[in-house]
Write an enzyme that holds these catalytic residues in place. Structure first.
Site, short mmCIF file in Angstrom:
data_model
loop_
_atom_site.label_atom_id
_atom_site.label_comp_id
_atom_site.label_asym_id
_atom_site.label_seq_id
_atom_site.Cartn_x
_atom_site.Cartn_y
_atom_site.Cartn_z
N HIS A 154 0.82 -1.22 0.00
CA HIS A 154 0.00 0.00 0.00
C HIS A 154 0.85 1.26 0.00
O HIS A 154 2.07 1.23 0.14
CB HIS A 154 -0.95 0.02 1.20
CG HIS A 154 -0.25 0.09 2.54
ND1 HIS A 154 0.39 -0.98 3.10
CD2 HIS A 154 -0.08 1.12 3.40
CE1 HIS A 154 0.92 -0.64 4.26
NE2 HIS A 154 0.66 0.65 4.47
N ASP A 181 0.60 4.96 2.01
CA ASP A 181 -0.11 5.57 3.13
C ASP A 181 -0.98 6.74 2.67
O ASP A 181 -0.53 7.59 1.89
CB ASP A 181 0.89 6.06 4.19
CG ASP A 181 1.58 4.90 4.90
OD1 ASP A 181 0.96 3.83 5.01
OD2 ASP A 181 2.73 5.09 5.33
N HIS A 188 4.66 0.08 0.12
CA HIS A 188 5.38 -0.70 1.14
C HIS A 188 4.47 -1.78 1.71
O HIS A 188 3.25 -1.71 1.58
CB HIS A 188 5.94 0.19 2.23
CG HIS A 188 4.90 0.96 2.98
ND1 HIS A 188 4.30 2.10 2.47
CD2 HIS A 188 4.32 0.76 4.19
CE1 HIS A 188 3.43 2.58 3.33
NE2 HIS A 188 3.40 1.77 4.39
N ARG A 229 5.93 5.80 14.69
CA ARG A 229 5.66 6.20 13.30
C ARG A 229 5.15 7.63 13.23
O ARG A 229 4.28 8.02 14.00
CB ARG A 229 4.60 5.26 12.73
CG ARG A 229 4.16 5.50 11.30
CD ARG A 229 3.13 4.41 11.01
NE ARG A 229 2.65 4.39 9.65
CZ ARG A 229 1.58 5.05 9.23
NH1 ARG A 229 0.92 5.83 10.05
NH2 ARG A 229 1.18 4.92 7.99
C1 SIN Z 1 3.08 0.93 7.74
O1 SIN Z 1 2.42 0.36 6.89
O2 SIN Z 1 3.06 2.15 7.83
C2 SIN Z 1 3.96 0.14 8.69
C3 SIN Z 1 5.07 -0.56 7.98
C4 SIN Z 1 5.85 -1.47 8.90
O3 SIN Z 1 5.53 -1.55 10.09
O4 SIN Z 1 6.79 -2.12 8.42
#
Ligand code: SIN
Length: 279
Positions: A93, A95, A250, A265
């Site tokens: 995806h 973000d 990602h 994050r």
């Molecule tokens: C996310 O999708 O923002 C998290 C990615 C991760 O935890 O590796």
């Protein structure tokens, strides 16, 4: 500062730098634009210092759906405990593609990493687009797609997913975002054309029938996750990973049952999406 590219298409590892040092930012930002995703190793930063570093990239988007850090709402906690089975962000995806103005970058500061596994995979949407035939590129340039977060963060998802039931994903009533973006965008910094559909949030292509849209999206998802467009990042405590949400996908690789993984994050706001077609 040492910069080591991870593949021929995207990703770089950066060492011998301190992100708290203001003079380092210009080169870090250049690497971010060039490689799409960078992992800056061995950073010993407090939450305040991570926030200050993130603010150099742009204004912070306060996330509505992930558990906030108890003292810093700018930071979301992305956690998987040893007994939990689902990870957050498991499928490919981008973000916030469901926002009218999607975010530009996301940043993970690794607090705890599993002994093995727990990497994040990335794929280059400019390389994936570039590898298509000219006829397919022209076809895609004229299309737009719907994006939504309802099926991922809303009430239906709440009934279905462990991450909602155990309180890692919150506020399903706020999952009301629905927008249309071009299928091919012009990157605001590099000017490159990038595919801008993703498996998590894109629901259908505006100009096509349901069956046509489904077949096209499935083809694009298979094509753009081809291993030649991807890299894989290993996390370690102190690594700060930053990726560009307009030029990459990602996926959180969920292969570490029995271990704890904790990330801080931060998401950084972006500029309006630009179509790759001249206006
Ligand atoms: C996310 O999708 O923002 C998290 C990615 C991760 O935890 O590796």
């Amino acid at each position: 500062m040492k910069i080591r590219p991870l593949t021929g298409v995207l990703g770089a590892e950066i060492s011998d730098v301190d992100v708290r040092e203001p003079s380092s930012f210009k080169e870090i930002h250049r690497a971010f634009v060039k490689y799409g995703v960078i992992a800056i190793r061995d950073q010993s930063v407090t939450p305040e210092e991570q926030i200050r570093f993130a603010q150099k990239f742009g204004e912070i988007n306060i996330n509505k759906f992930f558990t906030p850090h108890p003292d810093y709402p700018e930071i979301s906690l992305i956690i998987k405990e040893p007994q939990q089975r689902m990870a957050i962000g498991e499928s490919w995806h981008t973000d916030h593609s469901y926002d009218v103005v999607p975010c530009m970058a996301s940043m993970l500061h690794t607090i705890e990493a599993p002994e093995v596994g727990g990497d994040t995979g990335f794929s280059s949407m400019s390389s994936a687009f570039g590898a298509l035939s000219e006829s397919m590129k022209n076809f895609l340039r004229g299309l737009s797609a719907h994006h939504s977060n309802d099926h991922v963060f809303g009430y239906t998802a709440k009934k279905q997913y462990e991450t909602h039931q155990d309180g890692r994903v919150l506020n399903s009533e706020l999952a009301v975002h629905h927008v249309i973006h071009p299928v091919v965008i012009k990157h605001p910094l590099s000017g490159k054309e990038c595919l801008y559909v993703n498996k998590d949030f894109t629901t259908h292509v505006e100009e096509l029938s349901e069956a046509e849209s489904e077949s096209l999206l499935q083809f694009l998802y298979r094509h753009a996750s081809d291993i030649r467009f991807t890299c894989r990042l290993r996390h370690a405590p102190g690594t700060i990973t930053i990726w560009d949400n307009q030029s990459t996908w990602h996926t959180s690789i969920n292969d570490y049952d029995g271990y704890r993984r904790i990330m801080h994050r931060i998401v950084i706001k972006g500029s309006p999406i630009q179509s790759s077609l001249p206006r």
